[in-house]
Design a protein around this motif. Structure first.
Motif, mmCIF file in Angstrom:
data_model
loop_
_atom_site.group_PDB
_atom_site.id
_atom_site.type_symbol
_atom_site.label_atom_id
_atom_site.label_comp_id
_atom_site.label_asym_id
_atom_site.label_seq_id
_atom_site.Cartn_x
_atom_site.Cartn_y
_atom_site.Cartn_z
ATOM 1 N N LYS A 31 13.711 -5.637 -9.469
ATOM 2 C CA LYS A 31 14.063 -6.516 -10.581
ATOM 3 C C LYS A 31 13.297 -7.833 -10.549
ATOM 4 C CE LYS A 31 18.169 -8.402 -12.888
ATOM 5 N NZ LYS A 31 19.657 -8.439 -12.878
ATOM 6 N N ALA A 32 13.143 -8.429 -9.384
ATOM 7 C CA ALA A 32 12.464 -9.722 -9.289
ATOM 8 C C ALA A 32 11.006 -9.606 -9.700
ATOM 9 C CB ALA A 32 12.582 -10.267 -7.870
ATOM 10 N N ALA A 33 10.339 -8.522 -9.289
ATOM 11 C CA ALA A 33 8.933 -8.339 -9.651
ATOM 12 C C ALA A 33 8.779 -8.165 -11.151
ATOM 13 C CB ALA A 33 8.355 -7.139 -8.903
ATOM 14 N N PHE A 34 9.685 -7.406 -11.758
ATOM 15 C CA PHE A 34 9.604 -7.230 -13.205
ATOM 16 C C PHE A 34 9.850 -8.551 -13.933
ATOM 17 C CE2 PHE A 34 11.074 -6.252 -17.441
ATOM 18 C CZ PHE A 34 10.134 -5.322 -17.865
ATOM 19 N N ALA A 35 10.820 -9.311 -13.473
ATOM 20 C CA ALA A 35 11.118 -10.596 -14.103
ATOM 21 C C ALA A 35 9.927 -11.539 -14.023
ATOM 22 C CB ALA A 35 12.340 -11.220 -13.449
ATOM 23 N N ARG A 36 9.205 -11.489 -12.913
ATOM 24 C CA ARG A 36 8.075 -12.397 -12.733
ATOM 25 C C ARG A 36 6.882 -12.021 -13.595
ATOM 26 N NH1 ARG A 36 4.651 -13.366 -7.080
ATOM 27 N NH2 ARG A 36 3.151 -14.865 -7.974
ATOM 28 N N PHE A 37 6.560 -10.734 -13.653
ATOM 29 C CA PHE A 37 5.322 -10.308 -14.312
ATOM 30 C C PHE A 37 5.544 -9.704 -15.699
ATOM 31 C CE2 PHE A 37 4.427 -10.023 -9.718
ATOM 32 C CZ PHE A 37 3.370 -10.921 -9.651
ATOM 33 N N GLY A 38 6.759 -9.282 -16.000
ATOM 34 C CA GLY A 38 7.019 -8.667 -17.296
ATOM 35 C C GLY A 38 6.494 -7.258 -17.414
ATOM 36 N N ARG A 39 6.082 -6.674 -16.304
ATOM 37 C CA ARG A 39 5.586 -5.299 -16.296
ATOM 38 C C ARG A 39 5.675 -4.768 -14.868
ATOM 39 N NH1 ARG A 39 0.857 -8.461 -17.635
ATOM 40 N NH2 ARG A 39 -0.509 -8.717 -15.827
ATOM 41 N N LEU A 40 5.675 -3.429 -14.757
ATOM 42 C CA LEU A 40 5.831 -2.840 -13.434
ATOM 43 C C LEU A 40 5.325 -1.403 -13.448
ATOM 44 C CD1 LEU A 40 7.053 -3.853 -10.720
ATOM 45 C CD2 LEU A 40 9.112 -2.574 -11.316
ATOM 46 N N HIS A 41 4.717 -1.019 -12.336
ATOM 47 C CA HIS A 41 4.300 0.358 -12.081
ATOM 48 C C HIS A 41 5.245 0.909 -11.022
ATOM 49 C CE1 HIS A 41 1.493 3.714 -11.331
ATOM 50 N NE2 HIS A 41 1.737 3.515 -10.052
ATOM 51 N N VAL A 42 5.977 1.975 -11.370
ATOM 52 C CA VAL A 42 6.991 2.541 -10.472
ATOM 53 C C VAL A 42 6.568 3.952 -10.078
ATOM 54 C CG1 VAL A 42 9.430 3.070 -10.153
ATOM 55 C CG2 VAL A 42 8.747 1.219 -11.717
ATOM 56 N N PRO A 43 6.001 4.150 -8.877
ATOM 57 C CA PRO A 43 5.588 5.498 -8.465
ATOM 58 C C PRO A 43 6.777 6.353 -8.058
ATOM 59 C CG PRO A 43 5.162 3.919 -6.716
ATOM 60 C CD PRO A 43 5.660 3.117 -7.895
ATOM 61 N N GLY A 44 6.564 7.669 -8.068
ATOM 62 C CA GLY A 44 7.606 8.588 -7.632
ATOM 63 C C GLY A 44 8.883 8.459 -8.428
ATOM 64 N N PHE A 45 8.768 8.406 -9.747
ATOM 65 C CA PHE A 45 9.930 8.075 -10.572
ATOM 66 C C PHE A 45 10.931 9.232 -10.671
ATOM 67 C CE2 PHE A 45 12.021 7.437 -14.736
ATOM 68 C CZ PHE A 45 12.619 6.221 -14.465
ATOM 69 N N LEU A 46 10.443 10.431 -10.871
ATOM 70 C CA LEU A 46 11.306 11.597 -10.982
ATOM 71 C C LEU A 46 11.337 12.362 -9.665
ATOM 72 C CD1 LEU A 46 9.985 12.995 -14.397
ATOM 73 C CD2 LEU A 46 12.043 11.620 -14.074
ATOM 74 N N THR A 47 12.305 13.256 -9.519
ATOM 75 C CA THR A 47 12.241 14.183 -8.400
ATOM 76 C C THR A 47 10.990 15.045 -8.565
ATOM 77 O OG1 THR A 47 13.534 15.864 -9.570
ATOM 78 C CG2 THR A 47 14.762 14.264 -8.218
ATOM 79 N N GLU A 48 10.498 15.597 -7.470
ATOM 80 C CA GLU A 48 9.283 16.412 -7.532
ATOM 81 C C GLU A 48 9.456 17.596 -8.468
ATOM 82 O OE1 GLU A 48 7.886 17.564 -3.714
ATOM 83 O OE2 GLU A 48 7.665 15.514 -2.975
ATOM 84 N N ASP A 49 10.607 18.233 -8.435
ATOM 85 C CA ASP A 49 10.856 19.391 -9.291
ATOM 86 C C ASP A 49 10.867 19.002 -10.762
ATOM 87 O OD1 ASP A 49 11.801 22.226 -9.740
ATOM 88 O OD2 ASP A 49 13.509 21.132 -10.557
#
Length: 259
Positions: A31-49
């Motif tokens: 949350k803090a990173a998103f608040a600071r930059f207004g954008r975010l890259h989130v790897p591994g978002f879903l389960t592999e399946d």
């Protein structure tokens, strides 16, 4: 936009199956990173399946539409029509689009619209309806609300996109007050994409430099606050695979017909 008869959608006879987020994700820690930059890259978002099944859905899709702008008007053309052109005529279509892209906002990529037929009560394969239900379910919306700290997030619209060689989306900021857009997202579903193939989600600063760019990494969610200047860079002729994703906006109200 070119109107076409409603299609029968022969593909996707099997249910997609349940989709789920990676249970190790902690939106509070991001949350803090998103608040600071207004954008975010989130790897591994879903389960592999779940990621594998969504990738298979996109890779097997046969009803792509090439969406672009011609003479200032949105043009939707079935991909099979473009593929049926001679090489010279196909090259001319791309050349015309690229010339128009010199002068301002323009785009060319393949799409399957997911939310639009749902909102208009039109036919849509069950697999795509399952995607829409997942994005508007408690797991995805809960993640977004926690990450952004924004309780207004009420509805997620969606389209599938496919960028191949010569495709692009020029600079824009997604601002459209009447649409209630709060955040934009891209759920990337292309395995083994190389950075030098292009197709990067590039954020542009006040000096017209690229402040940051995200490679369309497999099973990664890119999310950013609207408005924000960005573009999808030109996909190189030597890109060895299509850039596949589910993308759209997180909005502040459910459309009237769905509420």
């Amino acid at each position: 936009m070119i109107d076409r008869p409603l299609r029968t959608f022969a593909g996707h006879p099997e249910p997609l199956g349940p989709l789920s987020l990676d249970p190790t994700l902690d939106p509070l820690s991001l949350k803090a990173a998103f608040a600071r930059f207004g954008r975010l890259h989130v790897p591994g978002f879903l389960t592999e399946d779940a990621a594998a099944r969504l990738h298979a859905l996109l890779a097997s899709e046969r009803d792509w539409i090439c969406s672009t702008i011609g003479g200032g008007v949105v043009a939707d053309v079935p991909v099979e029509m473009i593929e049926g052109l001679s090489p010279a005529d196909r090259a001319a279509v791309f050349a015309l689009a690229h010339r128009e892209a010199e002068r301002g906002f323009h785009y060319m990529f393949d799409t399957v619209r997911i939310s639009t037929p749902i909102e208009k009560d039109q036919p849509l394969p069950d697999a795509w309806r399952q995607v829409a239900a997942f994005l508007n379910g408690p797991a995805f919306l809960g993640f977004v609300r926690t990450l952004t700290g924004d309780p207004r997030c009420a509805y997620v619209d969606a389209q599938a996109t496919r960028y191949t060689a010569g495709h692009y989306l020029t600079e824009h900021d997604d601002e459209k007050p009447s649409a209630g857009r709060l955040y934009a997202y891209v759920l990337n579903l292309t395995p083994d994409w190389r950075t030098d193939w292009g197709g990067l989600l590039a954020f542009i600063d006040e000096d017209d430099h690229v402040a940051e760019a995200y490679r369309p990494s497999y099973n990664a969610l890119n999310i950013f606050r609207v408005p924000q200047r960005h573009a999808v860079s030109f996909v190189a002729p030597f890109a060895a695979a299509p850039r596949l994703s589910i993308t759209g906006w997180i909005r502040d109200a459910v459309p009237a017909g769905l509420s």
